[in-house]
Write a protein that holds these residues in place. Sequence first.
Motif: not given
Lengths: 393, 393, 375, 375
Positions: C8-22
């Motif tokens: 779950e934490q890895e998923m949160l990380r991925k979502i956050a990373r993608d979101f902020l990049a965009t």
Amino acid sequence: MDFRFSDEEEKLRAEVRDFCEKEPPETFPCEIEDEGYGFGGWSRAFTKRLGEKGWLAIAWPKEYGGLGRTIMERYVAAEELAYHRAPQYGHLFGDAVGAGIVTYGTEEQKKEFLPQMARGDILWATGLSEPGAGSDMLNTATRAVKDGDDYVLNGQKIWPTGAHLADWCLILARTDPDAPKARGLSTFLIDMRSPGVVVNPIIDMAGAESFAEIFLEDVRVPKRLLLGQENRGLPLVFGCLEGDRFWGRCLRHAGSKKDLEELVEYINQSSYDGRRLKDDQVLRDTLAEIAIELEVSRMLNYKAAWLLNQGASISWESSVVKVFADELGQRIAHVGLQVLGPEAQIRDNSRWARLRKRFTFLYNFNRGLSLAGGTSEIQRNTIALRGLGLPRS
Amino acid sequence: MDFRFSDEEEKLRAEVRDFCEKEPPETFPCEIEDEGYGFGGWSRAFTKRLGEKGWLAIAWPKEYGGLGRTIMERYVAAEELAYHRAPQYGHLFGDAVGAGIVTYGTEEQKKEFLPQMARGDILWATGLSEPGAGSDMLNTATRAVKDGDDYVLNGQKIWPTGAHLADWCLILARTDPDAPKARGLSTFLIDMRSPGVVVNPIIDMAGAESFAEIFLEDVRVPKRLLLGQENRGLPLVFGCLEGDRFWGRCLRHAGSKKDLEELVEYINQSSYDGRRLKDDQVLRDTLAEIAIELEVSRMLNYKAAWLLNQGASISWESSVVKVFADELGQRIAHVGLQVLGPEAQIRDNSRWARLRKRFTFLYNFNRGLSLAGGTSEIQRNTIALRGLGLPRS
Amino acid sequence: MDFSFSEEQEMLRKIARDFLATECPKDLVRQMARDEKGFTDDLWNKMAELGWMGLPVPEKYGGIEGSFLDVVVLLEEMGRGALPGPFFSSLLGTLAVLHFGSDRQKEDLLPKIARGDLVLTVAISEPGVGYQTSALQCEAVADGSDYVINGTKLLVENAHVADVVVCAVRTRDASGGQGTSLLLVDGKDPSISLTPLETIAGDKQFHVNFNGVRAPQSSVLGEVNKGHEYLEELLALGAVAKCAEMVGAAQAAMDLTTDYVKERVQFDHPIGSLQSIQHHCANMKIDLEGMRYITYLAAWKASEGLPFRKEAAMAKAWASDACIRITNLAHQCHGAIGFCEDHDLPLYSKRAKASEWAFGGARFHRQFVAQEIGL
Amino acid sequence: MDFSFSEEQEMLRKIARDFLATECPKDLVRQMARDEKGFTDDLWNKMAELGWMGLPVPEKYGGIEGSFLDVVVLLEEMGRGALPGPFFSSLLGTLAVLHFGSDRQKEDLLPKIARGDLVLTVAISEPGVGYQTSALQCEAVADGSDYVINGTKLLVENAHVADVVVCAVRTRDASGGQGTSLLLVDGKDPSISLTPLETIAGDKQFHVNFNGVRAPQSSVLGEVNKGHEYLEELLALGAVAKCAEMVGAAQAAMDLTTDYVKERVQFDHPIGSLQSIQHHCANMKIDLEGMRYITYLAAWKASEGLPFRKEAAMAKAWASDACIRITNLAHQCHGAIGFCEDHDLPLYSKRAKASEWAFGGARFHRQFVAQEIGL
């Protein structure tokens, strides 16, 4: 061994001190603020005034507008000015160009440029680096093609200090693309008002506009403005850089002495978190260390000045001067912020900003000093190869 | 994420602690004193006693004399022993050889060596470096020539830890001089009592005899003692070194925690130049920094242990462990001497020697840690290349 | 022992990373550093939609009920993305309500916080006082059923958009009781005056004057006069949270640097093949590994409800210095190009300086550690 | 401004360098570190023949009447050659007599010193006291025409061969006068007991007990009870002299290193072509230049009779740290071979540590410098 200055040097120093007291340098308008090199900001007005005093060309021959005195005297004057935070930025980098013209220039070039420079009428920039040629100057791509009595220059230069304010610029360009890389470069003296020259200042991370990029598009340069021999530009530039490394950094101890004095005064008067700063043994130890390093820097600078004064090479000594001064400058800014505490991050003109936000500015700006004019890594290579004779990699 | 140890691990730790309290490690005779790696001295008697407890081969398969438990349990036991300054020097370096035999050994080799090692009956050294092949193992000149059922070895090895006390030694030798340098090396298991083996201890600058040089003259080694495939010695050695870097340095935080505790106690009880050391803010700041770095080191070590426990590679992580531990060890020794002051230079058994001259010894000895087992420069290369994917020079 | 994050934490990380990049490109970050407000409603609302403001908030108040370690994962990515705006300062206020607030205060505030409708901040430091809480001067004197607050706070983040200010004050009761308290103050109270400060990192910090601001007794967080302990805990949480942000920032500086030195060619080779550059990068990596795991240790302890102040102090002391070393080396590897204001690197190096100070610098925390080791 | 040495000084340097290379090979140095006495009469006598013990002694007392800067040139070469024996400690005693002694004391001692017939040492530090002279405890109480000395001195160099010990004591007169004084004490007095100490650098240092040692009033150097100033000046001279020795030692470590890295081949190239080694060497060179000129500055001022305490403190503070940095890097460049006891490098790195402490370490001197800059 004698670490006294001569009577002539002391006399000149006294004159400069007297001048600074009577005509306070901070009252002259500045185009660029004090950038942390140790020798103040960029002020055309102040440079001009120094020209009137004859202090821009102390060591040049009299026939070209100089005073015909020694490099050590020139150094002493600059040192005293630096201690008073006088703005020398506009002309001090020009010393390298001036030395280039004195050494390699034609009689015509000397007569054309040196007297004007001595008066402070023209200020110089030095256009060496390019986007693809930083430490690796051999990679210079700017082209100069002979066309009748002119050379036609095309290319881009980046990082020359004050190019957007300078009148003239020393430009390194490739004149023979077929020769081995090191043997096809030449140096030109370029009038910045020439058609085809476009200059944009670069905003640096300290928020200052001290660097610039230069675009050259079909810029015509008359042959008489070729400095030195065609295709022999590289040794000339290395010679100039040796001086540039020195003059650009040799005043650190003098300028930063004032910084240290201000920090000491601040410490003696301030408290933080309910404790007197002067009782803080860690700060005391750190400030003492800075004071010692400034003294070490002073001696390293004097040694190089002494060599230069005798006409000796300072190939690796100038690198020692530069590395030490640049890294010391970064330490001083770091220590300054440690002393001033969290409130040092305030860099406006409010009463909350500490010591006129000077250290906050220096902290950002001095980051660049170990990069500009040859990175500290390149300087260390030079010290290892030329100062210690280690084999090339 | 979970930084607790498992119940099994905590149980084992408690057993080890209990053992150390009942059979104080300092009561066992030592052949080499605590050398500053963080895990105590070299004691055959103590190693033997650990063998009896089964703690030399915690993670090895049961059929070869091990306990068949995890690497993390093996690590926890070693950590607890290190905190009690138990002498683990004699066997901890053997872990790399043991891992090599477990991974690359023939069934015969495993049966011959592992049970004996698990009991502490035989101790190992590792003979890799040569006078002309330090960081550059490719330059290995020791030759192994096949002759009937034997290899005949000739050459010289230098720096193997405790080779003068070890029973067996892993030796890297060139089996194919015509192949590319990396593909002609093989590893052998050498009985140190073999005719033609001469070992001389080297006195290091701390005055200890922990290293040695080995001369091999027509040493006959039966083929069955070739470890791994012929001419494939290099990857095997690199694999072993990864473990060696880890096991040789992964206990710094545990051993040095005791050092820190002793320094804190000393500071709290001592004065110098008429001032209480505990009021010295610089010392307080420095000791706190060491405490923090030990905690950082602990976490770096745990991370590598956790990876190793899963069977993962720790190629660059072991380099991080080593660089950090070695340089931290040097800082601790340096800080120790700062705390103890000028009297720390006394290294005899008089009452003037401070803290049993331990820090004085460590100061000299730890100098070597950033050199032995791959210099810090080589470790940093590894981190850059393998940890960050930077291009080879 | 487990050094890995949960799925779950890895998923949160991925979502956050993608979101902020965009949604948070670096040009926007630079623009916001010059902007008066410092963030856009659009970005804030999108973050609210992802539930981020409610990440630490219990489900019953409309939140996600994530652990502190989950928050740390998010903060690390925000540090990596150099996110501008009041998320961090509002989170600190949220944690104060969560940890010390009464049920009524929670019911009142947390649902709005979780929806992104309420922005908080904390006001602690004062002119001449950083985080030495015993030296704070700002005072709240009981007057009827209110406290009347007078004093000056400095370096209050995002005070201009805060609906609620968690304010550390010395309280004095009519009965003679005194101590430190945390008060929830209406950020829009007209008796509060704000002066924006121009700062090194371009974040939005304020000089805040409390000129007789009235706050009802119900606005006290936890017990009155017992705020010293709350404040210490809040500062420790803030320190660890800041460390997480710094780990992300340092990772970003590291990535920028390794990318650059692999590509930048001088002397016919990528400069990343030069040993001096390799060793600079290796030193960055060692420091980054160090700050990462000492931070995770403190965060994990806090997340598990274990005593964590010593670890928080160790993490903040180490990370404060390490992050500066890392960004310094990043500059050294980048050469002049990284020195330009419009390069991404200065975003991180300037924040590294601001972060060093936030919640106490290295020396401040080492003083605490010195005591903890028995000195 | 002149950074060069005079022709005479260059000649002295050359003679000293050649002499030490021939007469004091490193095997002898190592042997002397293990030897009880620590030097050979042969070497001492040859040095005496060269007039070195009389270098600072006026001609009228049979010396060469060289300047302090001349002495510095010689000390630098001695540091470079890792000379064992009591030259340095005896020089300190000689300087004390020269600077503070009466004509009679000079007439009595200097000719013998200049001939090499008299060995001196100085006894200052005590258990728990280094160079904080106000904290010294050793006491000399007036008794008739004598002073009676009781107390303990620690880390007294070459006490076993000293004919005269210049001893720093608290003096107390019958008339109630008190202060610090320097006394000339007979090194062979039976009431002095010596215990040799095994030390890191293998120099010969002693624990010295003064058990009611009697010294006549005529043995007081300069004025009685005025010794504090003398002692401070003597320590400053000692600090600069030690710096000179350290410059020589650091130069030797630098030379060993550059020679080695040019020759040592790994990976098919001399390791001196590796950038990491080049940068280590460059850092050594920068530090060496720094310690050299800050030392010369202090030495020149002392030599010219100018105030030099601040410069002495700066030089000793800087050189103490720089010399350690230099020898550390020298080891790092040498790899394992330099770690062997029979290599030349440890001679310098161990002395660097002993020299760091001698006459006060870096922090001690920085405390003085802090006052000097107005803190």
